[in-house]
Write an enzyme that holds these catalytic residues in place. Structure first.
Site, PDB file in Angstrom:
ATOM      1  N   GLY A 136       0.975  -1.214  -0.015  1.00 51.09           N
ATOM      2  CA  GLY A 136       0.072  -0.031  -0.061  1.00 51.09           C
ATOM      3  C   GLY A 136       0.999   1.267   0.039  1.00 51.09           C
ATOM      4  O   GLY A 136       1.888   1.293   0.891  1.00 51.09           O
ATOM      5  N   ALA A 137       0.779   2.184  -0.993  1.00 54.81           N
ATOM      6  CA  ALA A 137       1.430   3.456  -1.312  1.00 54.81           C
ATOM      7  C   ALA A 137       2.072   3.998   0.134  1.00 54.81           C
ATOM      8  O   ALA A 137       3.142   4.317   0.396  1.00 54.81           O
ATOM      9  CB  ALA A 137       0.961   4.132  -2.257  1.00 54.81           C
ATOM     10  N   ARG A 168      10.214  -0.799  -4.589  1.00 54.38           N
ATOM     11  CA  ARG A 168       9.164  -1.076  -5.561  1.00 54.38           C
ATOM     12  C   ARG A 168       8.947   0.164  -6.032  1.00 54.38           C
ATOM     13  O   ARG A 168       9.074   1.237  -5.866  1.00 54.38           O
ATOM     14  CB  ARG A 168       7.845  -1.213  -4.561  1.00 54.38           C
ATOM     15  CG  ARG A 168       7.723  -2.584  -3.939  1.00 54.38           C
ATOM     16  CD  ARG A 168       6.417  -3.000  -3.236  1.00 54.38           C
ATOM     17  NE  ARG A 168       5.541  -3.252  -4.358  1.00 54.38           N
ATOM     18  CZ  ARG A 168       4.095  -3.725  -4.292  1.00 54.38           C
ATOM     19  NH1 ARG A 168       3.694  -3.600  -3.033  1.00 54.38           N
ATOM     20  NH2 ARG A 168       3.371  -4.003  -5.158  1.00 54.38           N
ATOM     21  N   ASP A 189      -1.547   4.655  -6.340  1.00 55.31           N
ATOM     22  CA  ASP A 189      -0.255   4.571  -5.941  1.00 55.31           C
ATOM     23  C   ASP A 189       0.762   5.693  -6.531  1.00 55.31           C
ATOM     24  O   ASP A 189       1.755   6.178  -5.951  1.00 55.31           O
ATOM     25  CB  ASP A 189       0.268   3.293  -6.674  1.00 55.31           C
ATOM     26  CG  ASP A 189      -0.003   1.908  -5.643  1.00 55.31           C
ATOM     27  OD1 ASP A 189      -1.125   1.665  -5.647  1.00 55.31           O
ATOM     28  OD2 ASP A 189       1.003   1.525  -4.968  1.00 55.31           O
ATOM     29  N   LYS A 247      -3.979  -0.467  -8.382  1.00 55.14           N
ATOM     30  CA  LYS A 247      -3.876  -1.911  -8.332  1.00 55.14           C
ATOM     31  C   LYS A 247      -4.574  -2.304  -9.602  1.00 55.14           C
ATOM     32  O   LYS A 247      -5.577  -1.849 -10.106  1.00 55.14           O
ATOM     33  CB  LYS A 247      -4.704  -2.450  -7.314  1.00 55.14           C
ATOM     34  CG  LYS A 247      -4.879  -3.886  -7.214  1.00 55.14           C
ATOM     35  CD  LYS A 247      -3.417  -4.565  -7.465  1.00 55.14           C
ATOM     36  CE  LYS A 247      -2.169  -4.133  -6.405  1.00 55.14           C
ATOM     37  NZ  LYS A 247      -1.132  -4.724  -6.672  1.00 55.14           N
TER      38      LYS A 247
HETATM   39  O1  MRU Z   1       0.687  -3.933  -4.475  1.00 50.92           O
HETATM   40  P1  MRU Z   1      -0.022  -3.330  -3.230  1.00 50.92           P
HETATM   41  O2  MRU Z   1      -0.715  -4.108  -2.294  1.00 50.92           O
HETATM   42  O3  MRU Z   1       0.994  -2.699  -2.624  1.00 50.92           O
HETATM   43  O4  MRU Z   1      -0.983  -2.360  -4.024  1.00 50.92           O
HETATM   44  C1  MRU Z   1      -1.658  -1.359  -3.244  1.00 50.92           C
HETATM   45  C2  MRU Z   1      -2.658  -0.773  -3.913  1.00 50.92           C
HETATM   46  O5  MRU Z   1      -2.759  -0.744  -5.136  1.00 50.92           O
HETATM   47  C3  MRU Z   1      -3.519   0.500  -3.178  1.00 50.92           C
HETATM   48  O6  MRU Z   1      -4.788   0.751  -4.041  1.00 50.92           O
HETATM   49  C4  MRU Z   1      -2.846   1.730  -3.156  1.00 50.92           C
HETATM   50  O7  MRU Z   1      -1.459   1.569  -2.955  1.00 50.92           O
HETATM   51  C5  MRU Z   1      -3.460   2.668  -2.343  1.00 50.92           C
HETATM   52  S1  MRU Z   1      -3.302   2.386  -0.554  1.00 50.92           S
HETATM   53  C6  MRU Z   1      -3.885   3.492   0.245  1.00 50.92           C
END
Ligand code: MRU
Length: 346
Positions: A51-52, A93, A237, A248
């Site tokens: 999650g970002a 990442r 993200d 995502k």
């Molecule tokens: O691969 P991830 O689980 O890190 O992806 C997370 C997402 O795509 C979330 O929707 C995004 O980071 C927003 S989190 C507040």
């Protein structure tokens, strides 16, 4: 839960980073102590934390761990080593811009401080963490203002307390709308291939007794048609300067569906997720992850060994499909380059 256990997915305690291991949820609630930069890097890369905003907060604490490891060196040498660690962490990442944003804040703090840089870095990391929670709460209130009485909403991936410093972006809006008595139902998409929706979002909502139905990603169109869903609400993200949104994989198809079916599409992201150096979505690097995420579910094999796989884990939703972008600095309806730029005018 045992009182000695952390009550947040990310906790800084006695100069140690403690992360809830999100790979094990919902089957087990286990915390992983992290004591160095290598451990922080691995935790981000291997999705112990994801999650970002959560990635950004974790990396900031990683810089403090670097400072602790190098505190015995002379100032110049220590700062050089910390710089090297910052560049390492930056590669964990590629898509979530909160990582680079948090590391840049830590780097600035390091350079602005001649004495006592260790405690300055620690304070800065804690501030990044606390400010993220405050931003989420502000966005929750603002976003909930768009939700009508007795609404049903759909969300994708996990943009909750687990994905942030706490409270959540998209799930922050859902939490606030539920607290205001407006929300009748949440549809959580399972979110292949990593199952953030089933493993994390449904779990978080169940903890708070928010009514949730888990659906397969491929059931989204039917759920939108049959259940009068009012809003699709997602996190991000990285948001480009023109309002294009990397989130995502699967978010783009939901935005297209929303437009076709006359549903509203909301993106909830703090300004730390907006990257003014990406003019539009094509400038955003999309992370590709390993084939096993697609060919296996857990240990179970779902494809032949020879099957070739394409596994981009994010996609880009064009700004024109976004009805409103909620940030802690305000709501941007029908986002555009000029409207987004105004968020940054002091
Ligand atoms: O691969 P991830 O689980 O890190 O992806 C997370 C997402 O795509 C979330 O929707 C995004 O980071 C927003 S989190 C507040």
């Amino acid at each position: 839960m045992d009182k000695s256990l952390p009550n947040r997915a990310i906790e800084w305690r006695d100069q140690q980073l403690i992360l809830l291991d999100q790979r094990l949820l919902p089957g087990a609630v286990e915390f992983l102590p992290i004591n160095d930069v290598a451990g922080t890097f691995d935790a981000i890369k291997n999705m112990v934390v994801r999650g970002a905003p959560a990635i950004g907060v974790t990396a900031a604490y990683g810089v403090v761990l670097s400072a602790l490891a190098h505190q015995q060196l002379g100032e110049e040498q220590a700062k050089q080593q910390i710089e090297l660690d910052i560049s390492k962490l930056n590669k964990a990442r590629p898509t979530a811009v909160n990582l680079a944003w948090a590391l840049q804040r830590m780097q600035q703090c390091l350079h602005n401080q001649n004495n006592d840089w260790l405690s300055a870095l620690e304070k800065e990391a804690v501030a990044i963490h606390e400010q993220d929670i405050a931003a989420n709460k502000a966005m929750g209130e603002l976003g909930a203002g768009y939700i009508g009485e007795q609404s049903a909403v759909m969300t994708h991936c996990n943009a909750g307390a687990l994905a942030t410093g706490g409270y959540g972006t998209a799930l922050g809006v859902i939490r606030s709308a539920f607290a205001q008595g407006k929300l009748a139902k949440v549809f959580a998409n399972e979110t292949r291939p990593w199952f953030q929706g089933s493993r994390l979002t449904a779990w978080e909502l169940e903890q708070e007794k928010i009514p949730v139905s888990l659906i397969c990603d491929s059931a989204a169109a039917s759920a939108l048609r049959e259940h009068h869903v009012d809003w699709i609400i997602v996190g991000a993200d990285r948001v480009a300067a023109n309002g294009d949104v990397a989130n995502k994989i699967g978010t783009y198809s939901l935005a297209v569906l929303a437009k076709h079916m006359g549903k509203k599409f909301m993106v909830v992201a703090p300004t730390s997720t907006i990257d003014l150096s990406s003019a539009h979505g094509d400038d955003i690097e999309i992370e590709q992850r390993g084939r096993q995420e697609v060919t296996h579910v857990g240990e179970k094999v779902m494809a032949t060994e020879g099957t070739s796989v394409w596994n981009p884990v994010f996609d880009v939703t064009p700004a024109e499909l976004v009805d409103v972008l909620i940030t802690e600095q305000g709501a941007v309806e029908n986002p555009s380059t000029s409207k987004i730029a105004r968020l940054f005018v002091k």
